[in-house]
Design an enzyme around this catalytic site. Structure first.
Site, PDB file in Angstrom:
ATOM      1  N   THR A  65       0.874  -1.176   0.000  1.00  0.00           N
ATOM      2  CA  THR A  65       0.000   0.000   0.000  1.00  0.00           C
ATOM      3  C   THR A  65       0.911   1.226   0.000  1.00  0.00           C
ATOM      4  OG1 THR A  65       0.023   0.259   2.404  1.00  0.00           O
ATOM      5  CG2 THR A  65      -1.659  -1.249   1.476  1.00  0.00           C
ATOM      6  N   GLU A 127      -3.647  -1.341   8.105  1.00  0.00           N
ATOM      7  CA  GLU A 127      -3.750   0.106   7.911  1.00  0.00           C
ATOM      8  C   GLU A 127      -3.473   0.666   9.300  1.00  0.00           C
ATOM      9  OE1 GLU A 127      -4.182   1.958   5.283  1.00  0.00           O
ATOM     10  OE2 GLU A 127      -4.401   0.293   3.884  1.00  0.00           O
ATOM     11  N   THR A 184      -1.901  -3.330  19.546  1.00  0.00           N
ATOM     12  CA  THR A 184      -1.466  -1.985  19.938  1.00  0.00           C
ATOM     13  C   THR A 184      -2.041  -1.591  21.299  1.00  0.00           C
ATOM     14  OG1 THR A 184      -1.804   0.349  19.381  1.00  0.00           O
ATOM     15  CG2 THR A 184      -3.383  -1.167  18.460  1.00  0.00           C
ATOM     16  N   ASP A 185      -1.379  -0.647  21.966  1.00  0.00           N
ATOM     17  CA  ASP A 185      -1.913  -0.130  23.239  1.00  0.00           C
ATOM     18  C   ASP A 185      -3.221   0.632  23.026  1.00  0.00           C
ATOM     19  OD1 ASP A 185      -0.896   2.172  22.033  1.00  0.00           O
ATOM     20  OD2 ASP A 185       0.333   2.790  23.733  1.00  0.00           O
ATOM     21  N   GLU A 186      -3.488   1.020  21.773  1.00  0.00           N
ATOM     22  CA  GLU A 186      -4.700   1.814  21.523  1.00  0.00           C
ATOM     23  C   GLU A 186      -5.980   1.025  21.748  1.00  0.00           C
ATOM     24  OE1 GLU A 186      -4.863   4.489  18.312  1.00  0.00           O
ATOM     25  OE2 GLU A 186      -2.732   4.949  18.367  1.00  0.00           O
ATOM     26  N   TYR A 207      -9.454   3.163  13.573  1.00  0.00           N
ATOM     27  CA  TYR A 207      -8.226   2.342  13.552  1.00  0.00           C
ATOM     28  C   TYR A 207      -8.189   1.422  14.765  1.00  0.00           C
ATOM     29  CZ  TYR A 207      -3.428   1.092  14.800  1.00  0.00           C
ATOM     30  OH  TYR A 207      -2.314   0.394  15.209  1.00  0.00           O
ATOM     31  N   ALA A 209     -10.496   0.566  16.831  1.00  0.00           N
ATOM     32  CA  ALA A 209     -11.621  -0.381  16.884  1.00  0.00           C
ATOM     33  C   ALA A 209     -11.335  -1.581  15.985  1.00  0.00           C
ATOM     34  CB  ALA A 209     -12.909   0.319  16.452  1.00  0.00           C
ATOM     35  N   LYS A 211      -8.357  -2.715  15.130  1.00  0.00           N
ATOM     36  CA  LYS A 211      -7.281  -3.517  15.755  1.00  0.00           C
ATOM     37  C   LYS A 211      -7.842  -4.318  16.937  1.00  0.00           C
ATOM     38  CE  LYS A 211      -3.339  -3.592  15.085  1.00  0.00           C
ATOM     39  NZ  LYS A 211      -2.489  -4.456  14.211  1.00  0.00           N
ATOM     40  N   ASN A 237       5.981   3.571  18.573  1.00  0.00           N
ATOM     41  CA  ASN A 237       7.359   3.302  18.165  1.00  0.00           C
ATOM     42  C   ASN A 237       7.980   4.520  17.477  1.00  0.00           C
ATOM     43  OD1 ASN A 237       7.782  -0.164  17.351  1.00  0.00           O
ATOM     44  ND2 ASN A 237       6.168   0.672  18.631  1.00  0.00           N
TER      45      ASN A 237
HETATM   46  P1  NAD Z   1       2.978   0.677   8.480  1.00  0.00           P
HETATM   47  O1  NAD Z   1       1.766   1.411   8.041  1.00  0.00           O
HETATM   48  O2  NAD Z   1       4.298   1.356   8.410  1.00  0.00           O
HETATM   49  O3  NAD Z   1       3.127  -0.678   7.630  1.00  0.00           O
HETATM   50  C1  NAD Z   1       2.025  -1.488   7.335  1.00  0.00           C
HETATM   51  C2  NAD Z   1       2.472  -2.470   6.236  1.00  0.00           C
HETATM   52  O4  NAD Z   1       1.374  -3.362   5.981  1.00  0.00           O
HETATM   53  C3  NAD Z   1       2.816  -1.804   4.910  1.00  0.00           C
HETATM   54  O5  NAD Z   1       3.993  -2.351   4.372  1.00  0.00           O
HETATM   55  C4  NAD Z   1       1.614  -2.128   4.018  1.00  0.00           C
HETATM   56  O6  NAD Z   1       1.941  -2.208   2.642  1.00  0.00           O
HETATM   57  C5  NAD Z   1       1.204  -3.495   4.582  1.00  0.00           C
HETATM   58  N1  NAD Z   1      -0.213  -3.815   4.325  1.00  0.00           N
HETATM   59  C6  NAD Z   1      -1.285  -3.008   4.507  1.00  0.00           C
HETATM   60  N2  NAD Z   1      -2.412  -3.662   4.152  1.00  0.00           N
HETATM   61  C7  NAD Z   1      -2.031  -4.912   3.759  1.00  0.00           C
HETATM   62  C8  NAD Z   1      -2.732  -6.058   3.302  1.00  0.00           C
HETATM   63  N3  NAD Z   1      -4.067  -6.047   3.158  1.00  0.00           N
HETATM   64  N4  NAD Z   1      -2.035  -7.176   2.998  1.00  0.00           N
HETATM   65  C9  NAD Z   1      -0.681  -7.200   3.116  1.00  0.00           C
HETATM   66  N5  NAD Z   1       0.033  -6.130   3.534  1.00  0.00           N
HETATM   67  C10 NAD Z   1      -0.630  -5.010   3.863  1.00  0.00           C
HETATM   68  O7  NAD Z   1       2.667   0.164   9.945  1.00  0.00           O
HETATM   69  P2  NAD Z   1       3.634   0.026  11.206  1.00  0.00           P
HETATM   70  O8  NAD Z   1       3.682   1.307  11.926  1.00  0.00           O
HETATM   71  O9  NAD Z   1       4.879  -0.648  10.778  1.00  0.00           O
HETATM   72  O10 NAD Z   1       2.768  -0.973  12.102  1.00  0.00           O
HETATM   73  C11 NAD Z   1       2.875  -2.375  11.922  1.00  0.00           C
HETATM   74  C12 NAD Z   1       1.912  -3.067  12.855  1.00  0.00           C
HETATM   75  O11 NAD Z   1       2.237  -2.737  14.196  1.00  0.00           O
HETATM   76  C13 NAD Z   1       0.454  -2.673  12.668  1.00  0.00           C
HETATM   77  O12 NAD Z   1      -0.332  -3.816  12.818  1.00  0.00           O
HETATM   78  C14 NAD Z   1       0.187  -1.674  13.790  1.00  0.00           C
HETATM   79  O13 NAD Z   1      -1.163  -1.719  14.171  1.00  0.00           O
HETATM   80  C15 NAD Z   1       1.090  -2.219  14.872  1.00  0.00           C
HETATM   81  N6  NAD Z   1       1.592  -1.235  15.842  1.00  0.00           N
HETATM   82  C16 NAD Z   1       2.211  -0.103  15.409  1.00  0.00           C
HETATM   83  C17 NAD Z   1       2.749   0.786  16.343  1.00  0.00           C
HETATM   84  C18 NAD Z   1       3.465   2.042  15.916  1.00  0.00           C
HETATM   85  O14 NAD Z   1       3.833   2.852  16.759  1.00  0.00           O
HETATM   86  N7  NAD Z   1       3.720   2.257  14.625  1.00  0.00           N
HETATM   87  C19 NAD Z   1       2.614   0.523  17.721  1.00  0.00           C
HETATM   88  C20 NAD Z   1       1.939  -0.658  18.132  1.00  0.00           C
HETATM   89  C21 NAD Z   1       1.449  -1.525  17.175  1.00  0.00           C
HETATM   90  O1  DAU Z   2       0.100   3.739  20.359  1.00  0.00           O
HETATM   91  C1  DAU Z   2       0.420   2.898  19.288  1.00  0.00           C
HETATM   92  C2  DAU Z   2      -0.049   3.556  18.025  1.00  0.00           C
HETATM   93  O2  DAU Z   2       0.831   4.651  17.781  1.00  0.00           O
HETATM   94  C3  DAU Z   2      -0.080   2.611  16.826  1.00  0.00           C
HETATM   95  O3  DAU Z   2      -1.032   1.617  17.076  1.00  0.00           O
HETATM   96  C4  DAU Z   2      -0.442   3.384  15.554  1.00  0.00           C
HETATM   97  O4  DAU Z   2      -0.344   2.519  14.430  1.00  0.00           O
HETATM   98  C5  DAU Z   2       0.548   4.516  15.389  1.00  0.00           C
HETATM   99  O5  DAU Z   2       0.192   5.286  14.254  1.00  0.00           O
HETATM  100  C6  DAU Z   2       0.575   5.411  16.628  1.00  0.00           C
HETATM  101  O6  DAU Z   2      -0.685   6.119  16.780  1.00  0.00           O
HETATM  102  P1  DAU Z   2      -0.748   7.668  17.241  1.00  0.00           P
HETATM  103  O7  DAU Z   2      -2.012   8.245  16.755  1.00  0.00           O
HETATM  104  O8  DAU Z   2      -0.420   7.810  18.674  1.00  0.00           O
HETATM  105  O9  DAU Z   2       0.520   8.226  16.396  1.00  0.00           O
HETATM  106  P2  DAU Z   2       0.726   9.579  15.555  1.00  0.00           P
HETATM  107  O10 DAU Z   2       2.190   9.641  15.215  1.00  0.00           O
HETATM  108  O11 DAU Z   2      -0.243   9.705  14.449  1.00  0.00           O
HETATM  109  O12 DAU Z   2       0.409  10.711  16.644  1.00  0.00           O
HETATM  110  C7  DAU Z   2       1.150  10.814  17.832  1.00  0.00           C
HETATM  111  C8  DAU Z   2       0.554  11.960  18.632  1.00  0.00           C
HETATM  112  O13 DAU Z   2       0.823  13.187  17.945  1.00  0.00           O
HETATM  113  C9  DAU Z   2      -0.941  11.903  18.770  1.00  0.00           C
HETATM  114  O14 DAU Z   2      -1.315  12.430  20.051  1.00  0.00           O
HETATM  115  C10 DAU Z   2      -1.470  12.827  17.678  1.00  0.00           C
HETATM  116  C11 DAU Z   2      -0.369  13.867  17.589  1.00  0.00           C
HETATM  117  N1  DAU Z   2      -0.145  14.464  16.262  1.00  0.00           N
HETATM  118  C12 DAU Z   2       0.004  13.634  15.187  1.00  0.00           C
HETATM  119  C13 DAU Z   2       0.230  14.139  13.939  1.00  0.00           C
HETATM  120  C14 DAU Z   2       0.366  13.225  12.731  1.00  0.00           C
HETATM  121  C15 DAU Z   2      -0.015  15.833  16.121  1.00  0.00           C
HETATM  122  O15 DAU Z   2      -0.123  16.591  17.104  1.00  0.00           O
HETATM  123  N2  DAU Z   2       0.215  16.341  14.876  1.00  0.00           N
HETATM  124  C16 DAU Z   2       0.329  15.552  13.766  1.00  0.00           C
HETATM  125  O16 DAU Z   2       0.522  16.096  12.640  1.00  0.00           O
END
Ligand code: NAD
Ligand code: DAU
Length: 393
Positions: A65, A127, A184-186, A207, A209, A211, A237
């Protein structure tokens, strides 16, 4: 514009040399199906596993994606222990052919007649951006819920057949299979205290909901069929390869371009930040020592308000605080996430090893060193997304 001397501020971390990674005991060879491995955490995890486990095989199934990027894995694309398959986790036929091994045979991917059928699934595919889920929840339902169910069902069919495993037997060291759901913690929603694995689930965005639904489907497959499922719930992360829609890479790359950094609402929402390699270390340990049917929280106890975080980031980057621009809040914005990590610490002996300051500097350095990576992303469809999200905010 780009300050090369930032590296002098590194606190024991460099973006090239990685870090002292404690060795975990390698209990048995594994054939992994990693989904979503071309994204942020998935690509870090694949690099980590390839380096750490010389006898593990990895198949990466990713739909590519907007968030998936094969450049993240360019350095290992020819590694004989790694193969990439472009595809959707919600594609029942494709997923079934991977579990049965037909896909590998039909595509000549088994040169040494190796059995590449997965005995481990690590499901990262999702997603993942809350703001996008507010614009359109549909792809979140398709991938995060339906996709997870397709994977669970294929694992059930191919791993268990008509049998079920007895969940009361001590399967911890004998189990041949693990389905690891990266949740996720969410799923817990917002809190003033700390969430343990027993806390009720109360997601607030489309999102989270979606997860939560996936997380609960995993629970149901464990309870109903005794499929050996483990769920991890991690906090926010930071690190290399994060798509610049998320706060930290968005702020770093905007600051490098001297563009405003949008802060939602009053900037006092709290997130608990963990370096991505600490998350990968935890997942590796969970695969080796985690108990089927269990949930493990993962976090580093490094809570920051968004404002504190951005002040610190701008300081590290030697950029003016005046780049901060307060904008309209995210609808339904969770105020604070915080996790109790006693369980994974006590039962598996995991704890985070990277400091927030070191991780932040290493992350800034990575974006400095990989300018073409993020400039390419920001000049494509991302520009339209950014305009839609921020131009009238
Ligand atoms: P990301 O958006 O960077 O990567 C998601 C990947 O999944 C992409 O490579 C995308 O191409 C692939 N993908 C999406 N839909 C797909 C499908 N239908 N089939 C196959 N591949 C598909 O996400 P991320 O930040 O690396 O998060 C990875 C996982 O960890 C997610 O499940 C997210 O909920 C979880 N998570 C993320 C965080 C965070 O802080 N980023 C924290 C806790 C949990
Ligand atoms: O907690 C784990 C989650 O962390 C993962 O499950 C999600 O996949 C990941 O996207 C992340 O979610 P958040 O919504 O916490 O992350 P984001 O980086 O989008 O936002 C972090 C905080 O910053 C949040 O309180 C919203 C705020 N924010 C975000 C953006 C993009 C801003 O203030 N301005 C911005 O432009």
């Amino acid at each position: 514009m780009v300050r090369r001397d930032l590296r002098t501020k590194t606190q024991g971390l460099s973006s090239k040399t990685q870090y002292p990674i404690p060795k975990t005991q390698n209990l048995r060879p594994k054939t992994l199906l990693v989904t979503g491995g071309a994204g942020f955490i998935g690509s870090n995890f694949i690099h980590y596993i390839i380096t750490e486990h010389s006898d593990w095989e990895i198949t990466n199934l990713d739909k590519l994606t907007y968030a998936g990027n094969l450049e993240n894995l360019q350095d290992i694309e020819n590694n004989p222990r790694y193969r990439f398959i472009k595809g959707d986790i919600a594609d029942r036929k494709l997923v079934g052919a991977l579990f049965s091994g037909e896909y590998f045979a039909a595509n000549s991917l088994t040169p040494n007649t190796q059995d590449l059928r997965p005995n481990i699934v690590v499901n990262f595919a999702a997603e993942s951006h809350v703001d996008r889920s507010i614009l359109d929840a549909s792809p979140f339902i398709e991938t995060n819920i339906k996709g997870t169910q397709v994977l669970l069902e294929a694992a059930r069919t191919h791993w268990l057949g008509s049998k079920t495993q007895d969940p009361t037997s001590n399967t911890q060291d004998l189990r041949p299979n693990i389905f690891l759901q990266v949740s996720t913690d969410e799923v817990y929603g917002s809190t003033e205290g700390k969430f343990s694995e027993e806390s009720p689930l109360s997601p607030n965005s489309p999102y989270s909901a979606s997860k939560t639904a996936a997380d609960l489907l995993c629970h149901a497959y464990w309870k109903t069929y005794h499929l050996p499922v483990i769920v991890t719930r991690c906090s926010n992360n930071l690190g290399p390869f994060q798509f610049p829609e998320k706060l930290i890479p968005l702020a770093i790359t905007n600051a490098l371009e001297n563009k405003p950094i949008p802060i939602y609402g009053d900037g006092l929402n709290v997130r608990d930040w963990i370096y991505v390699l600490d998350h990968c270390r935890a997942l590796d340990l969970v695969l080796q020592k985690g108990k089927p049917g269990e949930i493990y929280n993962i976090a580093a106890n490094q809570e920051k308000t968004n404002l504190e975080l951005i002040h610190r980031l701008l300081d590290v980057m030697d950029k003016p605080q005046s780049l901060i621009k307060f904008v309209a809040d995210r609808p339904g914005h969770d105020r604070r996430y915080a996790l109790d990590i006693t369980k994974i610490t006590r039962e598996l002996g995991w704890q985070p090893i990277y400091s927030f300051g070191g991780a932040l500097t290493a992350t800034v350095n990575w974006y400095l060193d990989h300018e073409s990576w993020w400039r390419q992303i920001k000049s494509g469809d991302y520009a339209k997304y950014y305009d839609r999200m921020y131009s009238h905010r």
